[in-house]
Scaffold this motif. Sequence first.
Motif, PDB file in Angstrom:
ATOM      1  N   LYS A1599       0.940  -1.181   0.041  1.00 20.49           N
ATOM      2  CA  LYS A1599       0.084  -0.011   0.005  1.00 20.49           C
ATOM      3  C   LYS A1599       0.965   1.217   0.113  1.00 20.49           C
ATOM      4  CE  LYS A1599      -4.010  -1.809   2.405  1.00 20.49           C
ATOM      5  NZ  LYS A1599      -4.344  -2.286   3.759  1.00 20.49           N
ATOM      6  N   ARG A1600       0.392   2.174  -0.576  1.00 17.54           N
ATOM      7  CA  ARG A1600       1.197   3.543  -0.830  1.00 17.54           C
ATOM      8  C   ARG A1600       1.543   4.162   0.547  1.00 17.54           C
ATOM      9  NH1 ARG A1600       1.337   5.517  -5.740  1.00 17.54           N
ATOM     10  NH2 ARG A1600       1.980   7.513  -5.538  1.00 17.54           N
ATOM     11  N   GLN A1601       0.624   4.085   1.554  1.00 15.21           N
ATOM     12  CA  GLN A1601       1.013   4.524   2.822  1.00 15.21           C
ATOM     13  C   GLN A1601       1.820   3.901   3.533  1.00 15.21           C
ATOM     14  OE1 GLN A1601      -2.134   3.637   1.688  1.00 15.21           O
ATOM     15  NE2 GLN A1601      -3.380   2.983   3.442  1.00 15.21           N
ATOM     16  N   CYS A1602       2.158   2.644   3.280  1.00 15.16           N
ATOM     17  CA  CYS A1602       3.166   1.924   4.004  1.00 15.16           C
ATOM     18  C   CYS A1602       4.655   2.398   3.469  1.00 15.16           C
ATOM     19  CB  CYS A1602       2.699   0.235   3.728  1.00 15.16           C
ATOM     20  SG  CYS A1602       1.289  -0.153   4.452  1.00 15.16           S
ATOM     21  N   VAL A1603       4.755   2.873   2.800  1.00  7.89           N
ATOM     22  CA  VAL A1603       6.153   3.501   2.269  1.00  7.89           C
ATOM     23  C   VAL A1603       6.696   4.369   3.295  1.00  7.89           C
ATOM     24  CG1 VAL A1603       7.864   4.128   0.803  1.00  7.89           C
ATOM     25  CG2 VAL A1603       5.825   2.812  -0.150  1.00  7.89           C
ATOM     26  N   TRP A1604       7.904   4.260   3.865  1.00 10.35           N
ATOM     27  CA  TRP A1604       8.545   4.951   4.971  1.00 10.35           C
ATOM     28  C   TRP A1604       8.773   6.529   4.456  1.00 10.35           C
ATOM     29  CZ3 TRP A1604       8.889   4.877   9.960  1.00 10.35           C
ATOM     30  CH2 TRP A1604       9.943   5.825  10.678  1.00 10.35           C
ATOM     31  N   PRO A1605       8.039   7.586   5.022  1.00  8.93           N
ATOM     32  CA  PRO A1605       8.044   8.631   4.395  1.00  8.93           C
ATOM     33  C   PRO A1605       8.898   9.719   5.093  1.00  8.93           C
ATOM     34  CG  PRO A1605       6.196   8.728   6.066  1.00  8.93           C
ATOM     35  CD  PRO A1605       7.036   7.414   6.214  1.00  8.93           C
ATOM     36  N   PHE A1606      10.021   9.379   5.959  1.00 11.12           N
ATOM     37  CA  PHE A1606      10.901  10.404   6.807  1.00 11.12           C
ATOM     38  C   PHE A1606      12.241  10.331   6.158  1.00 11.12           C
ATOM     39  CE2 PHE A1606       7.488   9.804   9.837  1.00 11.12           C
ATOM     40  CZ  PHE A1606       7.348  10.840  10.351  1.00 11.12           C
ATOM     41  N   ILE A1607      12.782  11.565   6.148  1.00 15.76           N
ATOM     42  CA  ILE A1607      14.239  11.520   5.893  1.00 15.76           C
ATOM     43  C   ILE A1607      14.902  12.279   7.239  1.00 15.76           C
ATOM     44  CG2 ILE A1607      13.917  11.623   3.473  1.00 15.76           C
ATOM     45  CD1 ILE A1607      14.575  14.692   3.681  1.00 15.76           C
ATOM     46  N   VAL A1608      16.010  12.001   7.243  1.00 18.34           N
ATOM     47  CA  VAL A1608      16.697  12.963   8.285  1.00 18.34           C
ATOM     48  C   VAL A1608      17.594  13.907   7.709  1.00 18.34           C
ATOM     49  CG1 VAL A1608      18.547  12.692  10.234  1.00 18.34           C
ATOM     50  CG2 VAL A1608      17.205  10.921   9.876  1.00 18.34           C
ATOM     51  N   VAL A1609      17.480  15.167   7.990  1.00 18.53           N
ATOM     52  CA  VAL A1609      18.415  16.393   7.454  1.00 18.53           C
ATOM     53  C   VAL A1609      19.153  16.788   8.905  1.00 18.53           C
ATOM     54  CG1 VAL A1609      18.385  18.535   6.331  1.00 18.53           C
ATOM     55  CG2 VAL A1609      16.502  16.903   5.644  1.00 18.53           C
ATOM     56  N   MET A1610      20.412  16.548   8.758  1.00 17.43           N
ATOM     57  CA  MET A1610      21.180  17.052   9.843  1.00 17.43           C
ATOM     58  C   MET A1610      22.605  17.774   9.344  1.00 17.43           C
ATOM     59  SD  MET A1610      23.002  13.406  10.983  1.00 17.43           S
ATOM     60  CE  MET A1610      24.752  13.958  11.315  1.00 17.43           C
ATOM     61  N   ASP A1611      22.906  18.717  10.199  1.00 12.28           N
ATOM     62  CA  ASP A1611      24.278  19.551   9.769  1.00 12.28           C
ATOM     63  C   ASP A1611      25.327  18.621   9.906  1.00 12.28           C
ATOM     64  OD1 ASP A1611      22.261  21.597   9.846  1.00 12.28           O
ATOM     65  OD2 ASP A1611      23.217  22.642  11.376  1.00 12.28           O
ATOM     66  N   ASP A1612      26.452  19.482   9.004  1.00 11.74           N
ATOM     67  CA  ASP A1612      27.810  18.581   8.988  1.00 11.74           C
ATOM     68  C   ASP A1612      28.539  18.978  10.344  1.00 11.74           C
ATOM     69  OD1 ASP A1612      28.339  21.117   8.551  1.00 11.74           O
ATOM     70  OD2 ASP A1612      29.380  20.883   6.636  1.00 11.74           O
ATOM     71  N   SER A1613      28.038  19.644  11.248  1.00 10.86           N
ATOM     72  CA  SER A1613      28.608  19.729  12.746  1.00 10.86           C
ATOM     73  C   SER A1613      27.962  19.073  13.788  1.00 10.86           C
ATOM     74  CB  SER A1613      28.818  21.111  12.875  1.00 10.86           C
ATOM     75  OG  SER A1613      27.640  21.851  12.892  1.00 10.86           O
ATOM     76  N   CYS A1614      27.177  18.140  13.562  1.00  7.79           N
ATOM     77  CA  CYS A1614      26.613  17.384  14.803  1.00  7.79           C
ATOM     78  C   CYS A1614      27.524  16.472  15.382  1.00  7.79           C
ATOM     79  CB  CYS A1614      25.224  16.664  14.367  1.00  7.79           C
ATOM     80  SG  CYS A1614      24.022  17.792  13.750  1.00  7.79           S
ATOM     81  N   VAL A1615      28.044  16.543  16.409  1.00  7.20           N
ATOM     82  CA  VAL A1615      29.156  15.752  16.742  1.00  7.20           C
ATOM     83  C   VAL A1615      28.786  14.668  17.840  1.00  7.20           C
ATOM     84  CG1 VAL A1615      29.899  17.301  18.635  1.00  7.20           C
ATOM     85  CG2 VAL A1615      31.656  15.552  17.704  1.00  7.20           C
ATOM     86  N   LEU A1616      27.886  14.836  19.079  1.00  6.63           N
ATOM     87  CA  LEU A1616      27.596  13.828  20.080  1.00  6.63           C
ATOM     88  C   LEU A1616      26.007  13.944  20.225  1.00  6.63           C
ATOM     89  CD1 LEU A1616      30.592  14.694  22.453  1.00  6.63           C
ATOM     90  CD2 LEU A1616      30.097  12.519  21.200  1.00  6.63           C
ATOM     91  N   TRP A1617      25.486  13.032  20.804  1.00 10.25           N
ATOM     92  CA  TRP A1617      23.783  12.651  21.190  1.00 10.25           C
ATOM     93  C   TRP A1617      24.064  12.324  22.652  1.00 10.25           C
ATOM     94  CZ3 TRP A1617      26.298  11.987  16.452  1.00 10.25           C
ATOM     95  CH2 TRP A1617      25.771  12.671  15.361  1.00 10.25           C
ATOM     96  N   ASN A1618      23.183  12.650  23.356  1.00  7.86           N
ATOM     97  CA  ASN A1618      22.954  12.683  24.636  1.00  7.86           C
ATOM     98  C   ASN A1618      21.571  12.198  24.958  1.00  7.86           C
ATOM     99  OD1 ASN A1618      25.784  13.588  25.564  1.00  7.86           O
ATOM    100  ND2 ASN A1618      24.901  15.518  24.806  1.00  7.86           N
TER     101      ASN A1618
END
Length: 1917
Positions: A1599-1618
């Motif tokens: 089904k059309r609505q079953c296709v994953w609709p998200f993308i991640v847009v992130m900067d080239d300076s993201c270094v750590l996640w907490n």
Amino acid sequence: MGNSYAGQLKSAQFEEALHNSIEASLRCSSVVPRPIFSQLYLDPDQHPFSSADVKPKVEDLDKDLVHRYTQNGSLDFSNNLTVNEMEDDEDDEEMSDSNSPPIPYSQKPAPEGSCTTDGFCQAGKDLRLVSLCMEQIDIPAGFLLVGAKSPNLPEHILVCAVDKRFLPDDHGKNALLGFSGNCIGCGERGFRYFTEFSNHINLKLTTQPKKQKHLKYYLVRSSQGVLSKGPLICWKECRSRQSSATCHSMKPNSSVSSTVTPENGTTNGYKSGFIQTDSPILSPANSAINLSGAQDLTRNKNVVKPLALSLQVVGKTFAADAANGNSSHGGKSSASSSTPARPGNYSLSPRPSYASGDQATMFISGPPKKRHRGWYPGSPVPQPGLVVPVPTVRPLSRSESLLSAPVPQTPLTGILQPRPIPAGETVIVPENLLTNSGVRPVILIGYGTLPYFYGNVGDIVVSPLLVNCYKIPQLENKDLEHLGLTGSQLLSVENMILLTIQYLVRLGPDQIPLREEFEQIMLKAMQEFTLRERALQMGAQCAPVSPGQLPWLARLIASVSQDLVHVIVTQNSLAEGISETLRTLSEMRHYQRLPDYVVAICASKIRGNEFCVVVLGQHQSRALAESMLTTSEFLKEISYELITGKVSFLASHFKTTSLGDDLDKLLDKMQQRRGESVVTPFNGDLHECVSAQEAAAMIPTQNLDLDIETFQIYQPQLTVARKLLSQVCAIADSGSQSLDLGHFSKVDFIIIVPRSEVLVQQTLQRIRQSGVLVDLGLEENGTAYQRAEKYVVRLDNEIQTKFEVFMRRVKQNPYTLFVLVHDNSHVELTSVISGSLSHGEPSHGLADRVINCREVLEAFNLLVLQVSSFPYTLQTQQSRISSSNEVHWIQLDNMEDMSCEEKLYFGLNEYSKSLQWGITSPLLRCDETFEKMVNTLLERYPRLHSMVVRCYLLIQQYSEALMALTTMASLRDHSTPETLSIMDDLISSPGKTRSGRGHMLIIRVPSVQLAMLAKERLQEVRDKLGLQYRFEIILGNPASELSVATHFVARLKTWRGNEPEEWTPRTYQDLEGLPCIVILTGKDPLGETFPRSLKYCDLRLIDSSYLTRTALEQEVGLACCYVSKEVIRGPAVALDLSGKEQERATISENDSDELLIDLERPQSNSSAVTGTSGSIMENGVSSSSAADRSQKLSLTPSFQSPANSMGLDEGVSAGTGGAGETLKQECDSLGPQMASSTTSKPSSSSSSSSSGPRAVSWPGQLPQGCRGLHAALPPIVILSKAAYSLLGSQRGGKPPTSSSLLPHADVAWVSSLRPLLHKDMSSEEQSLYYRQWTSARQHHADFSNQPDPASGARACHPRRLLLTGPPQVGKTGSYLQFLRILFRMLIRLLEVDVYDEGEINAEAIKDSKVEEPRKRGTVSMMLTKYAAYNTFHHCEQCHQYMDCTSASQMSDSTLHAFTFSSSMLGEEVQLYFIIPKSKESHFVFSKQGKHLESMRLPLVSDKNLNAVKSPIFTPSSGRHEHGLLNLFHAMEGISHLHLLVVKEYEMPLYRKYWPNHIMLVLPGMFNNAGVGAARFLIKELSYHNLELERNRLEELGVKRQCVWPFIVVMDDSCVLWNIHSVQDQTSQPMEAGVSSKNVSLKSVLQHIEATPKIIHYAILGIQKWSSKLTSQSLKAPFSRCHVHDFILLNIDLTQNVQYDFNRYFCEDVDFNLRTNSSGLLICRFNNFSLMKKHVQVGGQRDFIIKPKIMVSESLAPILPLQYVCAPDSEHTLLAAPAQFLLEKFLQHASYKLFPKAIHNFKSPVLAIDCYLNIGPEVAICYISSRPHSSNVNCEGVFFSGLLLYLCDSFVGADLLKKFKFLKGATLCVICQDRSSLRQTIVRLELEDEWQFRLRDEFQTANSSDDKPLYFLTGRHV
């Protein structure tokens, strides 16, 4: 026989009788059963004989025989004669202890037709060792090769194979009776009786054959496979001359080489030369010698010397071995052990006192010698031989090519009778030649065959000095062109002869021939010929010199030499000419004038012209002979002359003074006259006397301004430390995987220094003062002083154990980066292999064993830093250090900021230049008077080494000068003025002041024995004259510590102030101010630093033995130092250190107070210095020691300067602008201790040596008493004439001749044709020159690093660096600073600066995103294993992710176009994908033609823990190196789809650095666009792709609505996640704490992707990290608010909300506001946070706004308010996009545009449909004009301004009328052009409520081609 058979048969007589009877009864020729004794005593497991062993096969008789006597032939080994060996003295009776009468013996006649020649067997095969030494001889198991002696051939050894059961063991026991042997010539086996065997090998005995008597030696193979004579066979219980100890050491397989080899493999030949030597073994009264010059025999090293052990003559060796250049080490074999042996003892034990230095075996040939009775068996020390014989390899004759190796001719079979030597080819050296003439002639090998020498060969020397100049090497064509030659034009022999004569004539009476000089003459001649040949190609040919013209041309050239050069021409052979010369010499009387050189030419019809030079000049012959010895050899020669008492005549000559009085009596008389009193120690005249007790108790005044302890790092040292660091970074970045800096968190080190006690102490002192151990965290503050000792190791016998401990530490600490510093690495760089045959030199091969061992080469966490002032021996063709890993000291003239340097470095070049200053007392001097005295003495003592003579004279000079100055003025005229003035200065200066300070004089005496003698003599004279309290005499022996008399130590302590009771001087610098003579001994100076009080350096003993660049320059290097610039103002102009000398020298010494004003050098200029680092300050003093030092400095009056009031002002910018940026945090801020003290810190900009005190006397610090010129002038150096002529000649701007010498004794020139070293060559260029033109000799540690035969490439060790800089320039301080900043950088590599900013989602309605408040706050964080990285990160796990595995992979990426139509842009957009092969699985391609159809998307329902579903897009610009695009660790290595979005023009760079990443390349039209365009296209493309994937998957039933609709847009300076969680606190009042933990990007994404009903959200994001995160902000787990920098975007829901593609700033806030007003959900996960790295390059920073038309280069920066102008004005137009200028202008113009809104957050500015950043002081309220949009309720709000940006038709007059504005509110309307601006004003009916003026219209400052934006401002009425 000495066999006691384990005690069964004791009586010698019985054994002898038994033996004789058995021998007699068994004497018959048939084969018989094994004797009874062998059955009794044989080991049962020995093999039985086979019948084949017994008689030879017929074919064996036909074995090849090498034809050794060729007619035109290269080699003649026919009459090889051994040296006069001890065993020849054995009488027949002596061998047998028995008293029984010898049995008469008659030899059987030889069979008919068999050969009876001595040295051959009856089958005619050669058995002599010289012929067989290179043969591979097969012998049966259990047999040994032994040497038999024939009475008719005393000089030869015959080779036999004997069953070892019939030979004795090491103790002379257990030999079986009888015999079993084979002939190795014809191969016949099974001789059972020695009698039969001796007949077969033609021993021709007159007495009964006995194996005990005629089997003399074991034969052994050397490491090169050469068979040579080994130890004696020990027949009689070790009584035959060997102590049992030595017998044990002599195993037959001992690897002693007895070959002669070339100094390098490129040319053939061997080393030769007669030299004065110390070996007692060879001093033939007469022996025959023949020698050849087929080899690169360099001047000083190629001395052939006797071997102390197996003096076997080797003939054939030369052909193969010499050509291949493989022998023990550079043609010097050697002997080693430590048992002093008796004279005849051929053991491996060197005699410590007289074993020859680097011994190479002799080849000697000719008739047997007379028995030499000079050494009686019990003599403890043998009589010396003055000369050593030379090899008997005949020289090449003309018919051979000059370049080919002498190869034996084709072997012939049959029997050859040996050929006698023709009489014309021999020279008989006359008896007593040296005694009669006083000259030992030196024969310089020229061209052609040199004759054999017989007779008194001890009195001549054969030198190969120039032989290589006559052998023109074959060069590549490119090298020839570079030299200006053609291949065809080589010199004829006639021309060579004429050039040689010309050169000798030009030398004059003083100079000696130098190989390098003559090579340049030859080269110039060849260049001239080439030019002439080219010129004449058109016209007539130029006629060469014909052989007939040669004699008269030669005589013509020699005729101008005033009889100094004679020419002798003979017809038959050179022997005639040489014999004639020697005969004339021996008959000459002393008063007759000798020519200096005789050139002997043989104009032979058959062989063409040959020649050689006989040097007869007194001075020249001695200098040439001595220069052939290496330093080690001549030092041994000297010690030998002293030990044997040869100097006694000379010593007795010096027992009287120059006036003829007896010296000792005279001194005693003076002592008696003086009585008990001594000369006053200081502050008084030489005639004032006090009692000894009073003298010892006198205390000088304390000298407070002597600041000894300061250790500083100066600007040049900092610069060099940074160069080292950047080189280490370059190694890490090279992609060779040889160094992974990200792996290490700590730095540790060890410093290896040569064997010098003072150097060890000096290095320890620097380590302690620099505080480096504490700064690296290696030691605690309290214990660092004691623990420093384990970091410095001396290269002595204990190094092995210490080094093993260090290597264990290296293995056990893989996360520590170890640095092995090898200081003075040019000293003793000999190979381990040559060291194992050591000359008894203790340090031999030790450095090689440590530095080049396998563990060091393989340890991935070990850097090797070799440090040297004279690196030439490390820069050869075989160097292990890559030329790119060399770090050279900075050239002092190109330092940015020389004007603030108070000190200038004064080195070798400056000394040479100082000769042109024209001052009355030059700094480099030659004592002519002394040289004349020396020459007179040398003529009188021709047999002594000149250094001995010089030393005795020097001692007398100083003794008499002392006497002349104190008591006997009559001696003044007999001391040279030089010596007198030195001594006068030395003993009078302490008397001038109450402090008693004086000067230091260094006398350099390389020989330890001579130095000890000098110290004793001078001390005796001093004490008898009563001067023992006036000045000290110190022996500077590297092997021992300094020893200073207690009263002088007390004086030093007083000057220094606060030293502890037990303090003693450990280094020369500790002797600052002490009046003293240091007699510096040892083979090389080892880099010790001398104090500033060093005033004189006496190098008069350094003469023509020092003919290599290193040897000569390191002696003068003793005097190099830093000098005060203002004091050498006078000569500074001539000094020309820089070219800007006038302005530099303007500071006079009185300005010292003002000087200190600019000395503040603040720490690095970055905002990001964080508090985590410890206490390293810019000038390198660690704060731990800074506190007490600052107190100490504040006592010093000269420091109270206006600078103090400045304090430590942060605002002064650092002088290290650019370099400071990348490494800005290498040094942290000053410690608080320094800041609190008011004294300014001494200039860290001042150039100085790491040698601390001597190098730096600040202007205010010179002792008050000696402020004169001498306080800062460099030391005065007195040289010998030979050294002066090499160092002083600067005629015509040429470099000193010393630089053209062979760079080091352990290397050799590759070719005699090579370009000259230029004067202006930098040290980098010199390095490349030496790497091309020199190669390591065989005993050099790098010799084994030969090129790979296949590729020709040499293995350089990737983690090895070389730091080179002139002597005493400050290298130690520099590498200690390097360690410190390396550690700092490793910590920085583990840290990251992240933004620490407040929340943009404020509680109020303002949605202002603060873009650039003054300076964005950052804080330093440690990286964790989940970080994102840039290109500088290398590690094992992710290197496949990062790098191409091979070069081919670059092309493995494919380029795919992807086209879609965009409604917003109104046209088709074509993007390009670059997809690496490994990533193609993420895409769908058409079946045919590989056309890209779509990017695969997962399904909403997919659950895969090893993947994230959303594709990650990272737009990046200007950060191809610094962008954090390596997500391997952040994603924990799992599969993910990551696309870099880059601009078209940057694509090649990104592709180079990130070859494994998928690139999405934006169309060229967006090259100047901002980040808005990238986000717009990412979103458009993703939506288009989503539709394609839905269509594709729909066909597969999804089904059309079953296709994953998200993308991640992130900067080239993201270094750590907490991840954050609130900890509950029990006590209520307390704020609950927040605990944070690093997590991976993978876990964050997987957590968010697993959110239920996720597809209902439009945008999802996380918090931005801030140090102010409180539990308040975490109260709600989710918020509906702004998200930015890292978002999950639902492209399906946001299909109709677009990014503004024109935007450069805040495109995300604008997009959030539009999404929100469209009624879509934005959700922020508050429990996650993102850290953004402060990246200093790229992004929008790269936009430098410049004028469109540049008027001049140096314009002031353009301010944001200049980005707009009035339309049509004359304003400077700018080259920048209009949108960029507008946004930048608005950020800074809120005061002008919206004055009412400033800080008036209750009345925001109304912005319709668009958010623009108008600065942090203004609040904005965003309203969407779209129908059905959800907006903020604005009732009752009065707006302070209205912002309309490119508004569309949805904005109408009615909409605007709904809002209320304050009186005086302002309006800003922005449109594309002037007409649309006017239309908008009319359409929106703005003029009803707003008042406009003409002058309120503006445009962005673009030219009309760049489409400026226009805006109008107005006020509300």
